[in-house]
Design a protein around this motif. Structure first.
Motif, PDB file in Angstrom:
ATOM      1  N   PHE A 185       0.822  -1.206   0.000  1.00  0.00           N
ATOM      2  CA  PHE A 185       0.000   0.000   0.000  1.00  0.00           C
ATOM      3  C   PHE A 185       0.862   1.265   0.000  1.00  0.00           C
ATOM      4  CE2 PHE A 185      -2.190   3.429   2.241  1.00  0.00           C
ATOM      5  CZ  PHE A 185      -3.386   3.500   1.550  1.00  0.00           C
ATOM      6  N   GLU A 186       1.938   1.269   0.771  1.00  0.00           N
ATOM      7  CA  GLU A 186       2.746   2.470   0.941  1.00  0.00           C
ATOM      8  C   GLU A 186       3.777   2.673  -0.176  1.00  0.00           C
ATOM      9  OE1 GLU A 186       2.731   2.850   5.844  1.00  0.00           O
ATOM     10  OE2 GLU A 186       4.496   2.057   4.798  1.00  0.00           O
ATOM     11  N   SER A 187       4.269   1.572  -0.780  1.00  0.00           N
ATOM     12  CA  SER A 187       5.392   1.695  -1.714  1.00  0.00           C
ATOM     13  C   SER A 187       5.117   1.120  -3.095  1.00  0.00           C
ATOM     14  CB  SER A 187       6.646   1.023  -1.118  1.00  0.00           C
ATOM     15  OG  SER A 187       7.080   1.692   0.040  1.00  0.00           O
ATOM     16  N   TYR A 188       4.834  -0.177  -3.168  1.00  0.00           N
ATOM     17  CA  TYR A 188       4.784  -0.820  -4.480  1.00  0.00           C
ATOM     18  C   TYR A 188       3.630  -0.304  -5.331  1.00  0.00           C
ATOM     19  CZ  TYR A 188       7.755  -3.971  -1.780  1.00  0.00           C
ATOM     20  OH  TYR A 188       8.725  -4.487  -0.969  1.00  0.00           O
ATOM     21  N   ARG A 189       2.472  -0.148  -4.719  1.00  0.00           N
ATOM     22  CA  ARG A 189       1.333   0.376  -5.473  1.00  0.00           C
ATOM     23  C   ARG A 189       1.564   1.816  -5.930  1.00  0.00           C
ATOM     24  NH1 ARG A 189      -4.462   0.411  -2.611  1.00  0.00           N
ATOM     25  NH2 ARG A 189      -3.621  -1.625  -1.983  1.00  0.00           N
TER      26      ARG A 189
ATOM     27  N   ARG B 243       7.681   9.477   2.851  1.00  0.00           N
ATOM     28  CA  ARG B 243       6.321   9.665   2.368  1.00  0.00           C
ATOM     29  C   ARG B 243       6.315  10.564   1.130  1.00  0.00           C
ATOM     30  NH1 ARG B 243       1.181  12.062   5.858  1.00  0.00           N
ATOM     31  NH2 ARG B 243      -0.463  11.125   4.570  1.00  0.00           N
ATOM     32  N   PHE B 244       5.535  10.180   0.138  1.00  0.00           N
ATOM     33  CA  PHE B 244       5.372  10.883  -1.129  1.00  0.00           C
ATOM     34  C   PHE B 244       6.642  10.869  -1.982  1.00  0.00           C
ATOM     35  CE2 PHE B 244       2.363  13.380   1.674  1.00  0.00           C
ATOM     36  CZ  PHE B 244       1.234  12.695   1.245  1.00  0.00           C
ATOM     37  N   ALA B 245       7.616  10.046  -1.613  1.00  0.00           N
ATOM     38  CA  ALA B 245       8.851   9.998  -2.401  1.00  0.00           C
ATOM     39  C   ALA B 245       8.598   9.480  -3.813  1.00  0.00           C
ATOM     40  CB  ALA B 245       9.889   9.125  -1.698  1.00  0.00           C
ATOM     41  N   GLU B 246       7.561   8.669  -3.990  1.00  0.00           N
ATOM     42  CA  GLU B 246       7.260   8.194  -5.335  1.00  0.00           C
ATOM     43  C   GLU B 246       6.882   9.354  -6.256  1.00  0.00           C
ATOM     44  OE1 GLU B 246       3.281   8.645  -3.552  1.00  0.00           O
ATOM     45  OE2 GLU B 246       5.205   7.870  -2.822  1.00  0.00           O
ATOM     46  N   MET B 247       6.345  10.436  -5.689  1.00  0.00           N
ATOM     47  CA  MET B 247       6.012  11.601  -6.495  1.00  0.00           C
ATOM     48  C   MET B 247       7.276  12.339  -6.939  1.00  0.00           C
ATOM     49  SD  MET B 247       2.654  12.940  -4.393  1.00  0.00           S
ATOM     50  CE  MET B 247       2.293  14.246  -5.564  1.00  0.00           C
ATOM     51  N   ALA B 248       8.281  12.383  -6.059  1.00  0.00           N
ATOM     52  CA  ALA B 248       9.564  12.961  -6.459  1.00  0.00           C
ATOM     53  C   ALA B 248      10.208  12.126  -7.551  1.00  0.00           C
ATOM     54  CB  ALA B 248      10.483  13.073  -5.252  1.00  0.00           C
ATOM     55  N   LEU B 249      10.111  10.803  -7.427  1.00  0.00           N
ATOM     56  CA  LEU B 249      10.648   9.912  -8.452  1.00  0.00           C
ATOM     57  C   LEU B 249       9.952  10.158  -9.786  1.00  0.00           C
ATOM     58  CD1 LEU B 249      12.275   7.444  -9.438  1.00  0.00           C
ATOM     59  CD2 LEU B 249      10.484   5.991  -8.466  1.00  0.00           C
ATOM     60  N   ALA B 250       8.620  10.242  -9.762  1.00  0.00           N
ATOM     61  CA  ALA B 250       7.877  10.469 -10.995  1.00  0.00           C
ATOM     62  C   ALA B 250       8.230  11.814 -11.614  1.00  0.00           C
ATOM     63  CB  ALA B 250       6.374  10.386 -10.723  1.00  0.00           C
TER      64      ALA B 250
END
Length: 348
Positions: A19-23, A233-240
């Motif tokens: 829920f927190e990372s892979y998705r 938290r929200f690091a996937e948004m920085a990656l994107a």
């Protein structure tokens, strides 16, 4: 999976990290200047990645949308680059230099079989758990047709300039390419400030290559998947955001290890520091001795238990091998070949 109270409010840690990372990594939001969602990005379509086979088994059954997004990311990268982003991994998470040779080969072969079944192609690269490596490990990996792996800068001497792969020749004369990730950039992602600003992260990736060197440079970052969303938290948004910045306003070019190797090849050689791993400053001692490496740096508890535990596991493996050989006699023509071939069955 038993209930794991430390993962609350989720039932267990698999559910929580999915829920927190892979998705989120497979459907990361990119915001415009007004804060509205401008684009949703499957980050795995734009980066090399690996998932352990046992985790993929769980995702397939309990998070099928995320599982499908992982497979689709590899298919998309194959269509874009001619080489997939996904890398194989040994079936479980063994420290391969400490594994019995038979078990090491089985782990590698099972991991390849699982990869082939899920991704529908042969793997070109293999991520070694904890990047733990020695000459015997590279010998066994190369023997199975793997073309490259990824190591930390401290694991080869000297580390190649600008991230280009070097060539390692095994004792049997096989060749395998060794990529070395950018240490400072990787540290900045895992522990520094790069995840606070995707645009700044992209700018850091654009650092020019060494002066006077005409060969193409490769700049790569290696970090745990849980970095995105769980640890930060929200690091996937920085990656994107970093992906979109590099994708739309290159150079540099976004690609994967396999496509770079196919186009540029590997050049140069360096001494393999062995045994070694990215998460232990003492080789692979954190898995067999009181070396001082620990998950909780604030505790002073004794680590002396590691040595007898490792000795017990080694002894147990040898005893089980004897039992297997004895009981398989007359039932299987080639017991060890049968065990290796079982990789096409386990996890299916």
């Amino acid at each position: 999976m038993p209930e794991q109270p430390s993962a609350a409010p989720f039932h267990d840690w698999n559910e929580r990290i999915e829920f927190e990372s892979y998705r989120p990594v497979t459907r990361s939001r990119v915001l415009d200047e007004e804060g509205a969602v401008d684009e949703v990005v499957n980050c795995l379509e734009w980066m090399s990645f690996d998932f352990g086979p046992t985790l993929l088994w769980w995702l397939e059954r309990h998070a099928p949308a995320t599982y499908d997004a992982v497979l689709e990311a590899d298919r998309t990268s194959v269509a874009r680059l001619g080489h997939g982003n996904a890398m194989a991994m040994p079936y479980h998470h063994p420290i391969l230099p400490l594994s019995d040779p038979r078990d090491r080969r089985t782990e590698i072969r099972w991991g390849i079989a699982d990869f082939r079944r899920r991704f529908g192609r042969e793997p070109e690269g293999m991520w070694l758990p904890e990047t733990a490596v020695d000459s015997d490990t590279l010998e066994d990996v190369a023997a199975e047709g793997i073309r490259f792996t990824v190591l930390a800068p401290k694991q080869v001497d000297p580390a190649p300039p600008d991230g280009r792969p070097i060539l390692h020749t095994t004792r049997a004369g096989r060749e395998i390419a060794l990529f070395v990730y950018d240490g400072p950039l990787s540290h900045g992602v895992a522990f520094g400030d790069l995840l606070r600003d995707g645009v700044g992260w992209a700018q850091a990736m654009r650092r020019p290559p060494a002066k006077g060197d005409p060969a193409p440079a490769l700049r790569s970052v290696a970090t745990d998947g849980e970095t995105f969303g769980h640890h930060h938290r929200f690091a996937e948004m920085a990656l994107a955001r970093a992906i979109v910045e590099l994708r739309d306003d290159g150079p540099p070019r976004l690609e994967n290890y396999a496509s770079f190797l196919a186009r540029e090849g590997a050049a140069g050689r360096a001494r393999l520091v062995e045994p070694s791993a990215w998460s232990c400053a003492h080789g692979v001692e954190r898995w067999r001795s009181a070396c001082g490496c620990r998950a909780d740096t604030g505790t002073q508890s004794s680590q002396a238990w590691r040595t007898p535990l490792r000795a017990a596991l080694t002894w147990l493996a040898r005893e089980l091998h004897d039992v297997f050989e004895r009981d398989a006699e007359g039932v299987l023509d080639e017991p060890w070949a049968a065990r290796d071939a079982y990789g096409s069955v386990v996890g299916a």
